[in-house]
Scaffold this motif. Structure first.
Motif, short mmCIF file in Angstrom:
data_model
loop_
_atom_site.label_atom_id
_atom_site.label_comp_id
_atom_site.label_asym_id
_atom_site.label_seq_id
_atom_site.Cartn_x
_atom_site.Cartn_y
_atom_site.Cartn_z
N ARG A 17 0.96 -1.10 0.05
CA ARG A 17 -0.10 -0.06 0.17
C ARG A 17 0.90 1.28 -0.04
O ARG A 17 2.04 1.17 0.66
CB ARG A 17 -0.66 0.33 1.17
CG ARG A 17 -2.10 1.05 1.19
CD ARG A 17 -2.77 1.17 2.51
NE ARG A 17 -3.93 2.08 2.37
CZ ARG A 17 -4.61 2.54 3.37
NH1 ARG A 17 -4.16 2.31 4.41
NH2 ARG A 17 -5.70 3.47 3.21
N LEU A 18 0.53 2.18 -0.76
CA LEU A 18 1.33 3.34 -0.77
C LEU A 18 0.21 4.65 -0.82
O LEU A 18 -0.74 4.54 -1.57
CB LEU A 18 1.96 3.49 -2.19
CG LEU A 18 2.91 4.78 -2.33
CD1 LEU A 18 4.05 4.83 -1.60
CD2 LEU A 18 3.72 4.74 -3.80
N TRP A 19 0.58 5.60 -0.17
CA TRP A 19 -0.28 6.67 -0.19
C TRP A 19 0.36 8.03 -0.14
O TRP A 19 1.58 8.00 0.67
CB TRP A 19 -1.59 6.71 0.92
CG TRP A 19 -1.32 6.94 2.30
CD1 TRP A 19 -1.04 7.83 3.12
CD2 TRP A 19 -0.74 5.73 3.30
NE1 TRP A 19 -0.93 7.33 4.57
CE2 TRP A 19 -0.43 6.30 4.46
CE3 TRP A 19 -0.31 4.54 2.90
CZ2 TRP A 19 0.13 5.25 5.49
CZ3 TRP A 19 0.00 3.66 4.13
CH2 TRP A 19 0.22 4.16 5.36
N LEU A 20 -0.24 8.99 -0.74
CA LEU A 20 0.50 10.54 -0.61
C LEU A 20 -0.33 11.55 0.27
O LEU A 20 -1.85 11.36 0.03
CB LEU A 20 0.60 10.90 -1.93
CG LEU A 20 1.46 10.21 -2.87
CD1 LEU A 20 1.75 10.85 -4.26
CD2 LEU A 20 2.86 9.88 -2.39
N GLU A 21 0.18 12.26 0.94
CA GLU A 21 -0.60 13.32 1.70
C GLU A 21 0.08 14.72 1.55
O GLU A 21 1.15 14.95 1.65
CB GLU A 21 -0.87 12.79 3.20
CG GLU A 21 -1.60 11.69 3.46
CD GLU A 21 -1.96 11.66 5.02
OE1 GLU A 21 -1.41 12.33 5.73
OE2 GLU A 21 -2.51 10.47 5.31
N PRO A 22 -0.85 15.70 1.12
CA PRO A 22 -0.31 17.07 1.06
C PRO A 22 -0.38 17.60 2.30
O PRO A 22 -1.39 17.96 2.80
CB PRO A 22 -1.27 17.80 0.07
CG PRO A 22 -2.59 16.90 0.02
CD PRO A 22 -2.19 15.63 0.26
N GLU A 23 0.79 17.55 2.97
CA GLU A 23 0.86 18.19 4.30
C GLU A 23 0.88 19.62 4.55
O GLU A 23 0.04 20.16 5.63
CB GLU A 23 2.26 17.80 4.93
CG GLU A 23 2.57 16.18 4.98
CD GLU A 23 1.71 15.53 5.77
OE1 GLU A 23 1.31 16.40 6.90
OE2 GLU A 23 1.89 14.28 5.90
N GLU A 24 1.06 20.47 3.25
CA GLU A 24 0.85 21.80 3.46
C GLU A 24 0.73 22.08 2.17
O GLU A 24 1.28 21.60 0.92
CB GLU A 24 2.18 22.30 3.94
CG GLU A 24 2.11 23.76 3.97
CD GLU A 24 3.28 24.50 4.67
OE1 GLU A 24 3.69 24.53 5.89
OE2 GLU A 24 4.38 24.73 4.24
N VAL A 25 -0.37 23.44 1.88
CA VAL A 25 -0.57 23.67 0.50
C VAL A 25 -0.61 24.99 0.57
O VAL A 25 -0.78 25.71 1.57
CB VAL A 25 -2.00 23.16 0.13
CG1 VAL A 25 -1.97 21.65 -0.15
CG2 VAL A 25 -3.24 23.48 1.13
N VAL A 26 -0.50 25.76 -0.72
CA VAL A 26 -0.63 27.09 -1.16
C VAL A 26 -1.60 27.35 -2.09
O VAL A 26 -1.91 26.15 -2.98
CB VAL A 26 0.89 27.74 -1.33
CG1 VAL A 26 1.59 27.78 0.05
CG2 VAL A 26 1.19 26.99 -2.54
N GLU A 27 -1.81 28.45 -2.41
CA GLU A 27 -2.64 28.93 -3.68
C GLU A 27 -1.92 28.60 -4.90
O GLU A 27 -0.68 28.87 -4.89
CB GLU A 27 -3.09 30.28 -3.65
CG GLU A 27 -3.98 30.82 -2.56
CD GLU A 27 -5.44 30.24 -2.42
OE1 GLU A 27 -5.63 29.70 -3.57
OE2 GLU A 27 -5.83 30.21 -1.43
N GLY A 28 -2.62 27.92 -5.56
CA GLY A 28 -2.11 27.21 -6.84
C GLY A 28 -2.21 28.23 -8.27
O GLY A 28 -2.14 27.66 -9.35
N ARG A 29 -2.36 29.54 -8.14
CA ARG A 29 -2.33 30.48 -9.15
C ARG A 29 -1.21 30.22 -10.06
O ARG A 29 -1.39 30.48 -11.43
CB ARG A 29 -2.36 31.96 -8.76
CG ARG A 29 -3.96 32.06 -8.10
CD ARG A 29 -3.96 33.65 -7.77
NE ARG A 29 -2.89 34.28 -6.94
CZ ARG A 29 -3.42 34.31 -5.72
NH1 ARG A 29 -4.06 33.62 -5.11
NH2 ARG A 29 -2.29 34.73 -4.62
#
Length: 517
Positions: free
Chosen positions: A328-340
């Motif tokens: 099993r493999l999973w990805l988690e976006p731990e921190e995000v910013v606006e994607g403009r």
């Protein structure tokens, strides 16, 4: 936040030497496109420097061992260092192979002080990973990284003072955004230290430079690159894959990494987000759980996500992380910013290749009806004026810029660029407070402060702000083609009907070249 950074000097060389079974007492270098990007201490004593051509480096040191750059190799070997740090500190984040960061509060509290934690980590990495490292502690990742380069613990609240005397060249860090042009401009403006750059107000930086310069200015002031507020990603953005059959080979892991990266990026883009800290987690057939967080200076693209997943899986599978295959493999976006800044291309998305082909056929048909110049693609090149930098290339022809964009172009108009560039300059007059014309002298100075601007014979409008002039002398050595002009930015009128214009003075005449939004 207080950050503790573990830095392994010359990591690409250390990883290459480890893979080849060589001792660091041998002069070695890593090259990209026949230029040195990293060298060992022994090689530097022989005169090998970063940016040197491969042939020159081998000429100075004939016994130099040269390796090609291999990010996968660097990340795979660095997993042992990250694992060693993780045994003593929680919250390990890989910034890039060779550099790992952790919050300083936990290790400092456990070992009694930040200095004691730094000493323990140096011994831990040397004993478990058999690698030399340096540790730095400071407020913020940037200051902590520079402190690690010097093996220092910077007292809380003193990071701006620590950064102030350092050269602006420190803004260019491996793996980070390319700030070469900004650094060159700052040096030419006389801002040679981080303290001098930090002394400018953020408003002035935002007015005269681009968004990347504003982020660099925050670093020079000892702040985080982005403001501390972050949007927590919705929980449904985590991407999971059940691996059937379980994966125990690197090539199979690379295929899975690409699929997961595309899915994660598509989910983030649908919410207008981009990832800056990526969590990569896996579970083996024996229920062994593995996890690692990668911190990124820039929002991750699909290829950036896939690379980091592939590097991490390669490190786990080749360094004996799990004792069984990964199921099993999973990805988690731990921190995000606006994607403009990561807006997708017009044809990006499912079936984008077919859509692009249909669009191409439509463009060719329009050209057949209206002529080849009816459909053009803008190509950004080099130059000193906005009108000189953009070339319209008919659809289907090679997209070649009119001038090399990578050259320094001294005298180029500073950012931001105007929104509208007029095909033909519009006549204008610039007047002072008494109504007399404002001219530009032979020393490129204005004869008076601009107070009014008349456009194409119309009534003059008041000038509320102005900047310049920026002179430009081209082909002064070539009598048939000399060109001397000066550019001036002006803000006309008052809120809410202000107008920002770019004016040019040439042959004793003012014209309007462009309009700012």
């Amino acid at each position: 936040m207080r950050m503790l950074v573990v830095w392994c000097p010359d990591w690409p060389v250390v990883a290459a030497a480890s893979g080849a079974g060589l001792s660091l007492t041998v002069p070695m270098a890593v090259v990209v496109a026949n230029r040195v990007v990293a060298s060992s201490a022994v090689a530097r004593r022989e005169g090998i420097r970063r940016g040197m051509r491969r042939r020159e480096a081998q000429g100075r040191c004939p016994e130099l061992v040269v390796f090609e750059d291999d990010p996968v190799r660097d990340a795979r070997c660095f997993e042992a260092v990250a694992a060693a740090v993780e045994e003593l500190a929680v919250g390990v984040e890989i910034v890039r192979p060779g550099l790992v960061a952790v919050p300083a509060r936990g290790p400092a509290g456990y070992f009694g002080s930040e200095e004691a934690a730094a000493e323990q980590l140096v011994d831990q990495v040397a004993g478990r990973a058999e690698v030399e490292c340096q540790v730095g502690v400071a407020d913020g990742l940037f200051a902590a990284t520079l402190a690690a380069h010097r093996g220092l613990v910077v007292e809380p609240g003193t990071s701006p003072a620590f950064l102030a005397p350092l050269a602006v060249n420190e803004l260019q860090q491996p793996g980070g955004p390319d700030r070469t042009e900004l650094i060159d401009l700052l040096r030419r403006l006389g801002l040679r230290t981080l303290g001098a750059f930090a002394g400018i107000t953020e408003r002035d930086v935002a007015t005269r430079f681009d968004a990347e310069a504003v982020r660099a200015h925050r670093l020079a002031r000892g702040l985080d690159e982005r403001p501390p507020s972050r949007r927590r990603p919705p929980p449904d953005l985590s991407i999971t894959a059940e691996l059937d059959p379980p994966v125990d080979r690197v090539d199979a892991a690379a295929f899975v990494a690409k699929s997961l990266a595309d899915r994660l990026h598509a989910g983030l883009a649908a919410h207008g987000l981009a990832c800056t800290r990526l969590g990569i987690y896996a579970r083996s057939e024996r229920d062994e759980e593995l996890g690692r967080v990668w911190r990124c200076a820039e929002p991750l693209t699909p290829n950036g996500i896939a690379d980091r997943v592939r590097w991490q899986l390669d490190g786990w599978l080749r360094t004996g992380g799990p004792t069984a295959a990964l199921q099993r493999l999973w990805l988690e976006p731990e921190e995000v910013v606006e994607g403009r800044a990561l807006q997708l291309d017009l044809w990006r998305g499912e079936g984008h290749a077919e859509a692009g082909e249909r669009a191409s056929r439509a463009m060719v048909r329009v050209q057949g009806l209206l002529g080849p110049e009816a459909v053009c693609t803008p190509v950004l090149g080099g130059g000193r004026d906005p009108i000189d930098r953009v070339r319209l290339v008919p659809w289907g022809e090679e997209l070649m810029p009119s001038a090399e964009p990578g050259l320094p172009w001294p005298g180029r108009l500073p950012e931001p660029s105007p929104a509208v560039v007029f095909p033909e300059p519009v006549p204008a007059v610039v007047l002072d407070e008494s109504g007399k014309p404002v001219l530009v002298t032979d020393r490129d100075l204005l004869t008076a402060k601009p107070a009014q601007v008349g456009i194409n014979g119309g009534a003059p409008r008041p000038v509320t702000a102005w900047a310049g002039p920026w002179p430009s002398d081209e082909h002064w050595w070539d009598q048939p083609r000399p060109r001397s002009r000066a550019r001036l930015q002006v803000l006309l009128g008052h809120e809410p009907s202000q107008t920002a214009l770019l004016l040019a003075y040439e042959e004793n005449t003012w014209t309007i070249q462009a309009h700012y939004d």
